[in-house]
Design a protein around this motif. Sequence first.
Motif, PDB file in Angstrom:
ATOM      1  N   SER A  95       0.820  -1.206   0.000  1.00 45.60           N
ATOM      2  CA  SER A  95       0.000   0.000   0.000  1.00 45.60           C
ATOM      3  C   SER A  95       0.856   1.259   0.000  1.00 45.60           C
ATOM      4  O   SER A  95       0.327   2.359  -0.001  1.00 45.60           O
ATOM      5  CB  SER A  95      -0.953  -0.003   1.192  1.00 45.60           C
ATOM      6  OG  SER A  95      -0.254  -0.289   2.358  1.00 45.60           O
TER       7      SER A  95
ATOM      8  N   THR B 265      -1.292   8.638   0.171  1.00 47.09           N
ATOM      9  CA  THR B 265      -0.804   7.783   1.238  1.00 47.09           C
ATOM     10  C   THR B 265      -0.125   8.617   2.322  1.00 47.09           C
ATOM     11  O   THR B 265      -0.257   8.336   3.519  1.00 47.09           O
ATOM     12  CB  THR B 265       0.155   6.726   0.669  1.00 47.09           C
ATOM     13  OG1 THR B 265      -0.420   6.173  -0.501  1.00 47.09           O
ATOM     14  CG2 THR B 265       0.409   5.630   1.654  1.00 47.09           C
TER      15      THR B 265
ATOM     16  N   HIS C 200       5.884   5.337  -0.957  1.00 45.96           N
ATOM     17  CA  HIS C 200       6.162   5.100  -2.369  1.00 45.96           C
ATOM     18  C   HIS C 200       4.853   4.783  -3.066  1.00 45.96           C
ATOM     19  O   HIS C 200       3.818   4.650  -2.421  1.00 45.96           O
ATOM     20  CB  HIS C 200       7.140   3.938  -2.529  1.00 45.96           C
ATOM     21  CG  HIS C 200       8.535   4.276  -2.105  1.00 45.96           C
ATOM     22  ND1 HIS C 200       9.290   5.210  -2.761  1.00 45.96           N
ATOM     23  CD2 HIS C 200       9.304   3.835  -1.093  1.00 45.96           C
ATOM     24  CE1 HIS C 200      10.465   5.325  -2.172  1.00 45.96           C
ATOM     25  NE2 HIS C 200      10.502   4.505  -1.144  1.00 45.96           N
TER      26      HIS C 200
ATOM     27  N   SER D 104       1.667   3.325  -4.412  1.00 50.72           N
ATOM     28  CA  SER D 104       0.847   2.264  -3.818  1.00 50.72           C
ATOM     29  C   SER D 104       0.390   1.286  -4.872  1.00 50.72           C
ATOM     30  O   SER D 104       0.129   1.652  -6.010  1.00 50.72           O
ATOM     31  CB  SER D 104      -0.388   2.855  -3.158  1.00 50.72           C
ATOM     32  OG  SER D 104      -0.053   3.911  -2.317  1.00 50.72           O
TER      33      SER D 104
ATOM     34  N   ASP E 295      -7.351   4.624   1.570  1.00 46.72           N
ATOM     35  CA  ASP E 295      -6.440   5.091   0.530  1.00 46.72           C
ATOM     36  C   ASP E 295      -6.540   4.158  -0.673  1.00 46.72           C
ATOM     37  O   ASP E 295      -6.699   2.951  -0.511  1.00 46.72           O
ATOM     38  CB  ASP E 295      -5.015   5.083   1.083  1.00 46.72           C
ATOM     39  CG  ASP E 295      -3.993   5.494   0.036  1.00 46.72           C
ATOM     40  OD1 ASP E 295      -4.310   6.392  -0.772  1.00 46.72           O
ATOM     41  OD2 ASP E 295      -2.889   4.931   0.018  1.00 46.72           O
TER      42      ASP E 295
HETATM   43 MG   LIG Z   1      -0.273   5.851  -2.305  1.00 44.90          MG
END
Ligand SMILES: [Mg+2]
Lengths: 664, 274
Positions: A11, B60, B76, B78, B117
Amino acid sequence: MLDTFEILTTSGVVLWSKSYSAISPAIINSLITNVFIEERTLPGAGIADDISAANNPPYKYDQHTLKWTTVKELGLIFVAVYRSLLHLSWIDKLVDNIKTIFVDLYGDQLKKPHTTIVECHFDEYFDQQVRELEKTALNQDTRVAEASALEEAPISVSANLRDEPPPLPGILSRGQSKNTFKDLTSNESTPIATPDTSRPSTPASHILTGKGGPGGKGSRRARKAANTPSAYASSGEESQRKGRPKSSGPKKGRKWDAEGMADEDSDTPLDYSTPADGVNLGDDEGKGRPGNVEGVDHATWGSKTGKGQFVLKDLDDQVNSILATAGAKKESSTASTGIVGSSINAIGGLFRNVVGGKTLTKEDLDKAMKGMEDHLLRKNVAREAAIRLCEGVERELIGVKTGNFESVQARIQTAMEASLQKILTPTSSLDLLREIDAVTSPSALSLKKKRPYVISIVGVNGVGKSTNLSKICFFLLQNKYKVLVVACDTFRSGAVEQLAVHVRNLKELSAREGGEVELYQKGYGKDAANVAKDSVSFAAQEGFDVVLIDTAGRRHNDQRLMSSLDKFAKFANPDKILMVGEALVGTDSVAQARNFNTAFGAGRSLDGFIISKCDTVGDMVGTLVSMVHATNVPVLFVGVGQHYSDLRNLSVKWAVQKLLSSNQ
Amino acid sequence: MSTIAEWAHALMSPSPVALIVGILLVLSIPLFLHSFVFRASGLTTLPSILLIGPSGSGKTSLLTLFERGTSAAQTHTSQAPISAECHLPVGTLASSDRYRSVNDPTNLRHKKFLLVDTPGHGKLRHHALASITNPQNLKGIIFVVDAATLSAGDEGLRHTADYLHDILLVLQKRTESKNKAVKALKEIPILIAANKGDLFTALPASLVKSSLEMEISKVRSSRSKGLLDSGIGMEDEGDRDEWLGEVGSTEFRFKQMEEFDVVVEVSGGNVAGG
Ligand SMILES: [Mg+2]
Ligand SMILES: Nc1nc2c(ncn2[C@@H]2O[C@H](COP(=O)(O)OP(=O)(O)OP(=O)(O)O)[C@@H](O)[C@H]2O)c(=O)[nH]1
């Protein structure tokens, strides 16, 4: 030396990282997009699980090399970044070991839902591994190169070394040793005595922990040796545990509970044992080991650890036992579980097959995957693409639990659907009209000059380049653009006339729509690249919006004609190079797409495919997949008929549905 | 005759395997029924806020900032969606608390919500779309944009507007959806978060708003002029009635979305740096 080591989740959150020299985040981002998301290296690689870093292809980006491994179940990625110039033989081992240790320590935390926070105090473990692996690497190196550099060695070092040959101090670069030194001094700020006696650390031993450095470069033996330590480390550790059951017992208990972690972190790494003790300790350890060559090797190494004194023995033991149990687990999982166990498993498996909740294994998948592969082949997907697609899906599914009332078959179907969808979906939206607008009427603020938008069409003979060019032209004319059609097929007789007919038709059709179209031609025998270049400057002068360049059809394995494309791309400098592929083509599609994609020289590739004659193949639209799969270039249009208006945008949903439908 | 006897025999003395399977089946059916029936009814999940936006805009980062409170984590690109449980600061009134007494002790507690997210990469946007077309107690959307890449003629502006256009269109058409949960979405507030305000090239919120509106107008008109989809014959895709906002208007304004109970607001800020 290593630049950066990062542990991050799928993620996108970085859980832990250590940076020796700062690198741009773009480096790891590009690994993620290219390898994991767009699967440019090999499909399915990003999701493959439990593959050691050595088996994953190293990823190179801008003078850096990245070594990586993943844990699919927890969605973890481990990446080591270092300068490509360096040869770090131990890096694979480091990545693998760190993975094992990290998962063992924090696996439970990682399974918690609704949080991105993982409490980890991982620095010591990491440092310990780096030290240890570097040391083994250094050991190998020195033995290889033992002849040289003796006189340079500080006296204390050789004194401490006993019968070990000294390291090569000449190898150590200043920056590197400074780095280690910094780590060490930071450790010294929290000196706490360990159960073992303490003793002062000497500068010499600082150097001892120094790097293998470039000394290992080119040495086959060193590289080979660095790949073997798995065997001897684990065997050594096991014997070590056997030899000293009392000391490792309680420690082992301590390390498993989460609370204990914090304690251990506070009494950080200083083993100040006296030199004499260090030697004794080493000897003791040596006795506990089997007397084969590797055992002896390990003993001396152990005694050096005794004098290395930056490592808390506890930590060493803990890490080693984690690695040892992981190794043992791997072995035992391959062993059979006996007849009773397996027959119960078999029943359970059948049962779960129906109601779901089954953990998929390679055996479960193999047969069904074969069926899927055949299905794709029937849909005219090239064999290479079909195999790689299936491999990707298989790797993704191994170890996955099926849902309630979900059969293996259904699970594969959904995974394949997702996989096809991902391949066919373009990375950014393909809005040709808006791109043309951006070039032909740039915003006043952006300081770009107005110029015509250039599209060129390439492909093998007879796939319908001119026809599809005319279709695009018709579409542009409907939107009231002024289009220049350029005949760059200066090769095949009749090609220019054919295009002239198309242009005449289009003129008639568009007369009331408001578009404008002209033909630009210089007859036969001229160099196509020059004609193209001239046409673009002509179009700029005459205020055309779009230039459509038709090129000669060529076999993709015709070296001479293909190489002329390079010059063509440089001269005409098209905004879009589109390749026309026939939906009928079959297996050849992969090679076609690949050869054309690489024909335009470094830094230029195809921008899109037009798949023609889709109306003639029914459900068998596999060519779409084959071509995109081979090149990662999206499909821009599909041709669906004989009329100028029979051009469509690709609907991914439509294509996936056709590919997976089974009405035959 | 003998076959019948054999059959009877087999039926009366089942093999242990068959016995086990039978018993398991009998025992497990109620369990499965239970889980099947009750899964459908849906647990009450926390109210959730969705983070959407193009790749690299800072979704994020924003999520980790909300979760940690003090500073954002390093991030970084996602590949997978993630949700985090976050709290409103004590004393903040959620709109669902409008009718509570000021002295209600629950006001003094942290209000929890889920921040979800989604990956912004072009190939992975189906995660975000799925969260809208199959919402779990969805209360609002934060569309994060990188304000430093939105100047006129920038690639970033085009890609951002494309994505925003698609999301707004999905929301506009939600009443036509077959999914009950989507239809039940009454009001959906969208916050366009103009992130990275600390950077030199970042546009202020007002400019972000106007340039996005302008670019969406272009997206809208070029989509309407574009070619047909190859999937045109498919049942649930038929209508080409895909005009975002007010029909007949030349310029798109976020205000036009209010007709569809989608309230759009733009505000600037930065997750990291200064
Ligand atoms: Mg992200
Ligand atoms: N200067 C500055 N940088 C920021 C800010 N917010 C985020 N960033 C940086 O932007 C980069 C991308 O942030 P992410 O949060 O990973 O982006 P994302 O939206 O999640 O991107 P995807 O996951 O690819 O969709 C990171 O390197 C952040 O450090 C900010 O306010 N200012």
